[in-house]
Design an enzyme around this catalytic site. Structure first.
Site, mmCIF file in Angstrom:
data_model
loop_
_atom_site.group_PDB
_atom_site.id
_atom_site.type_symbol
_atom_site.label_atom_id
_atom_site.label_comp_id
_atom_site.label_asym_id
_atom_site.label_seq_id
_atom_site.Cartn_x
_atom_site.Cartn_y
_atom_site.Cartn_z
ATOM 1 C CB ALA A 119 -0.929 -0.002 1.219
ATOM 2 N N GLY A 120 1.211 1.718 -1.232
ATOM 3 C CA GLY A 120 2.046 2.923 -1.378
ATOM 4 C C GLY A 120 1.168 4.064 -1.843
ATOM 5 N NE ARG A 257 37.971 21.882 -15.992
ATOM 6 C CZ ARG A 257 39.013 21.067 -16.042
ATOM 7 N NH1 ARG A 257 39.990 21.159 -15.147
ATOM 8 N NH2 ARG A 257 39.089 20.139 -16.988
ATOM 9 C CD GLN A 326 26.237 17.625 -19.113
ATOM 10 O OE1 GLN A 326 25.917 16.603 -18.523
ATOM 11 N NE2 GLN A 326 26.855 17.602 -20.270
ATOM 12 N N GLY A 329 31.329 18.714 -15.380
ATOM 13 C CA GLY A 329 31.937 17.744 -16.301
ATOM 14 C C GLY A 329 32.253 16.435 -15.587
ATOM 15 C CD GLU A 353 5.631 14.313 3.350
ATOM 16 O OE1 GLU A 353 4.648 15.067 3.207
ATOM 17 O OE2 GLU A 353 6.445 14.434 4.273
ATOM 18 C CB THR A 355 4.880 9.200 -7.065
ATOM 19 O OG1 THR A 355 3.524 9.070 -7.540
ATOM 20 C CG2 THR A 355 5.305 7.916 -6.367
HETATM 21 C C1 LIG Z 1 13.380 6.914 1.252
HETATM 22 C C2 LIG Z 1 11.911 6.831 1.486
HETATM 23 C C3 LIG Z 1 11.359 7.343 2.643
HETATM 24 C C4 LIG Z 1 9.982 7.229 2.887
HETATM 25 N N1 LIG Z 1 9.462 7.673 4.073
HETATM 26 C C5 LIG Z 1 8.174 7.370 4.387
HETATM 27 C C6 LIG Z 1 7.671 7.626 5.702
HETATM 28 O O1 LIG Z 1 8.367 8.159 6.578
HETATM 29 N N2 LIG Z 1 6.389 7.254 5.990
HETATM 30 C C7 LIG Z 1 5.582 6.658 5.061
HETATM 31 O O2 LIG Z 1 4.443 6.351 5.401
HETATM 32 N N3 LIG Z 1 6.033 6.421 3.799
HETATM 33 C C8 LIG Z 1 7.307 6.746 3.454
HETATM 34 N N4 LIG Z 1 7.785 6.472 2.185
HETATM 35 C C9 LIG Z 1 6.903 5.816 1.219
HETATM 36 C C10 LIG Z 1 6.577 6.659 0.000
HETATM 37 O O3 LIG Z 1 5.678 7.667 0.341
HETATM 38 C C11 LIG Z 1 6.073 5.704 -1.093
HETATM 39 O O4 LIG Z 1 7.209 5.002 -1.567
HETATM 40 C C12 LIG Z 1 5.378 6.416 -2.206
HETATM 41 O O5 LIG Z 1 4.155 6.944 -1.769
HETATM 42 C C13 LIG Z 1 5.120 5.523 -3.428
HETATM 43 O O6 LIG Z 1 4.574 4.277 -3.056
HETATM 44 P P1 LIG Z 1 5.238 2.941 -3.656
HETATM 45 O O7 LIG Z 1 6.693 3.017 -3.387
HETATM 46 O O8 LIG Z 1 4.491 1.786 -3.116
HETATM 47 O O9 LIG Z 1 5.031 3.049 -5.208
HETATM 48 P P2 LIG Z 1 3.761 2.581 -6.050
HETATM 49 O O10 LIG Z 1 2.524 3.122 -5.464
HETATM 50 O O11 LIG Z 1 3.850 1.109 -6.274
HETATM 51 O O12 LIG Z 1 4.023 3.323 -7.422
HETATM 52 C C14 LIG Z 1 4.851 2.801 -8.478
HETATM 53 C C15 LIG Z 1 4.727 3.741 -9.674
HETATM 54 O O13 LIG Z 1 3.364 3.757 -10.142
HETATM 55 C C16 LIG Z 1 2.888 5.094 -10.183
HETATM 56 N N5 LIG Z 1 1.452 5.098 -9.894
HETATM 57 C C17 LIG Z 1 0.805 4.474 -8.860
HETATM 58 N N6 LIG Z 1 -0.506 4.713 -8.917
HETATM 59 C C18 LIG Z 1 -0.707 5.527 -9.997
HETATM 60 C C19 LIG Z 1 -1.848 6.145 -10.609
HETATM 61 N N7 LIG Z 1 -3.074 5.990 -10.080
HETATM 62 N N8 LIG Z 1 -1.675 6.886 -11.709
HETATM 63 C C20 LIG Z 1 -0.447 7.057 -12.241
HETATM 64 N N9 LIG Z 1 0.687 6.521 -11.723
HETATM 65 C C21 LIG Z 1 0.547 5.769 -10.618
HETATM 66 C C22 LIG Z 1 3.706 5.832 -9.136
HETATM 67 O O14 LIG Z 1 3.719 7.226 -9.373
HETATM 68 C C23 LIG Z 1 5.073 5.186 -9.338
HETATM 69 O O15 LIG Z 1 5.729 5.813 -10.426
HETATM 70 C C24 LIG Z 1 9.156 6.626 1.911
HETATM 71 C C25 LIG Z 1 9.720 6.121 0.726
HETATM 72 C C26 LIG Z 1 11.068 6.200 0.521
HETATM 73 C C27 LIG Z 1 11.647 5.594 -0.739
#
Ligand SMILES: Cc1cc2nc3c(=O)[nH]c(=O)nc-3n(C[C@H](O)[C@H](O)[C@H](O)COP(=O)(O)OP(=O)(O)OC[C@H]3O[C@@H](n4cnc5c(N)ncnc54)[C@H](O)[C@@H]3O)c2cc1C
Length: 368
Positions: A119-120, A257, A326, A329, A353, A355
């Site tokens: 659940a992202g 440079r 860039q 270099g 927070e 994508t």
């Molecule tokens: C270093 C780091 C720190 C983080 N810290 C926290 C934290 O402190 N607390 C917390 O709760 N979370 C945290 N996160 C989680 C972060 O918010 C999620 O990684 C992010 O919301 C994306 O979820 P996912 O990685 O599951 O990607 P996915 O949801 O699997 O997305 C994969 C791709 O599909 C695209 N996509 C998905 N759905 C759609 C749609 N409907 N339309 C178009 N494109 C779509 C996305 O944009 C992405 O390009 C962190 C992540 C990282 C990498």
């Protein structure tokens, strides 16, 4: 005055460790110590709880100036706000007193636990559950990608309390690191922000008193989203800071440079790149500060503004840091210079927070 103060502190006490923190992928303890000593680690906490009571714009400036020298370190004030804002926005007075006071003192950091392995972007699809048992709630599940996990003492955790209601069946809780059943995964091996620990948080029959619920049952997802409206602006601040840091470094480098018998700064092709970088940063700054003002006032179009600032500033950060590499270099491509780190660090601002695709969904649903 605030910018001057935080810039001097960042340059003297945070910048000297930025390369080592990245190289060794270690927590920037020097930055935490320096920020706590100057009361800049969680400036957003209201004065009534012993905090600095900084408004949204002042908080942005603190984060921006720290990110200008070390993005990993800027996650300290940023995630302290992210983790604790649910309590400030929706928590009871008792919860605020209990948790904001140690946060303000520097006695414990806060993390924010929304994301899970499956659940992202679709955060409402979370599986972590909280089940009521008398005067307690019992939490079970896995939170993924949690910034500062293991270092923070306090965790705002979103969990399903009614599986039949999807987002309206999610509630928010404060979980403490010391609660029985809380443990952490190994630190993720990341492209950038290597100094900021990112780990899984495991909740295994974590039994907490019922008064640790933030707001009413079923309001946790709404609180989590409302929080992001305000804190996406702090991600824009990180993006702005790292872009400014890269531009400042590149500006100095091109004067020094020499190629073809003169400083490369004399070539119009270089000057135009610098002009574009500065122009994009100025636009990102204007949008970010405008969104910070909207956050402070609680404007009706805050959701659009926060998403727009985060999306625009992070895209600018990626472009500007790539251009800085860039401009240096072959040297820019090595770890002897800071711009490749800045480029790697900038990338995360387009992902967390929400994508930048998700930001566009949010903006499209909230067009002004
Ligand atoms: C270093 C780091 C720190 C983080 N810290 C926290 C934290 O402190 N607390 C917390 O709760 N979370 C945290 N996160 C989680 C972060 O918010 C999620 O990684 C992010 O919301 C994306 O979820 P996912 O990685 O599951 O990607 P996915 O949801 O699997 O997305 C994969 C791709 O599909 C695209 N996509 C998905 N759905 C759609 C749609 N409907 N339309 C178009 N494109 C779509 C996305 O944009 C992405 O390009 C962190 C992540 C990282 C990498």
């Amino acid at each position: 005055m605030l910018r001057d103060a935080i810039r001097s502190l960042a340059e003297a006490k945070i910048a000297p460790y930025a390369a080592a923190v990245d190289e060794e992928a270690r927590f920037p303890q020097e930055a935490l110590d320096a920020l706590v000593a100057s009361d800049l680690h969680a400036v957003h906490v209201p004065e009534e709880y012993g905090g600095a009571g900084a408004d949204a714009l002042a908080t942005v400036i603190v984060i921006e100036e720290v990110a200008r020298v070390c993005v990993s370190s800027s996650l300290i004030p940023a995630v302290n706000k992210l983790g604790s804002l649910p309590v400030i926005l929706s928590g009871s007075e008792e919860l605020k007193k209990k948790y904001m006071t140690p946060l303000a003192k520097g006695d414990g950091m806060f993390s924010y636990c929304l994301s899970e392995p499956d659940a992202g972007s679709d955060a409402a699809g979370m599986k972590t559950k909280a089940v009521r048992d008398g005067d307690f709630w019992v939490l079970n599940g896995v939170k993924r990608w949690i910034t500062n996990a293991g270092v923070s003492d306090y965790y705002t955790v979103m969990a399903v309390t009614d599986p039949t209601k999807r987002s309206k069946g999610i509630s928010a809780f404060v979980v403490e690191k010391s609660d029985e059943g809380v443990s952490f995964g190994a630190p993720e091996k990341k492209l950038g922000i290597k100094g900021s620990p990112t780990r899984e948080v495991y909740l295994d029959n974590v039994r907490i008193p019922a008064d640790r619920m933030i707001g009413e049952e079923g309001t946790g997802f709404a609180t989590a989203m409302k929080t992001l409206d305000h804190t996406r602006i702090t991600i824009a601040a990180q993006a702005l800071g790292v872009a400014q840091g890269a531009l400042d470094y590149a500006k100095g480098y091109v004067q020094e440079r020499k190629q073809f018998g003169k400083p490369i700064a004399d070539f119009q092709g270089i000057q135009f790149m610098l002009a574009d970088m500065a122009m994009k940063i100025a636009a990102a700054r204007a949008l970010t500060y405008q969104a910070a003002a909207a956050s402070e006032r609680g404007d009706a179009d805050l959701t659009f503004q926060g998403a727009a600032a985060k999306c625009f500033a992070s895209d600018v950060a990626m472009e500007v840091t790539t251009d800085a590499v860039q401009l240096l270099g072959g040297y820019g491509y090595t770890r002897d210079y800071p711009v490749e780190r800045m480029m790697r660090d900038a990338k995360i601002t387009q992902i967390y927070e929400g994508t930048n695709q998700v930001q566009r969904i949010v903006m499209a649903r909230n067009l002004p």
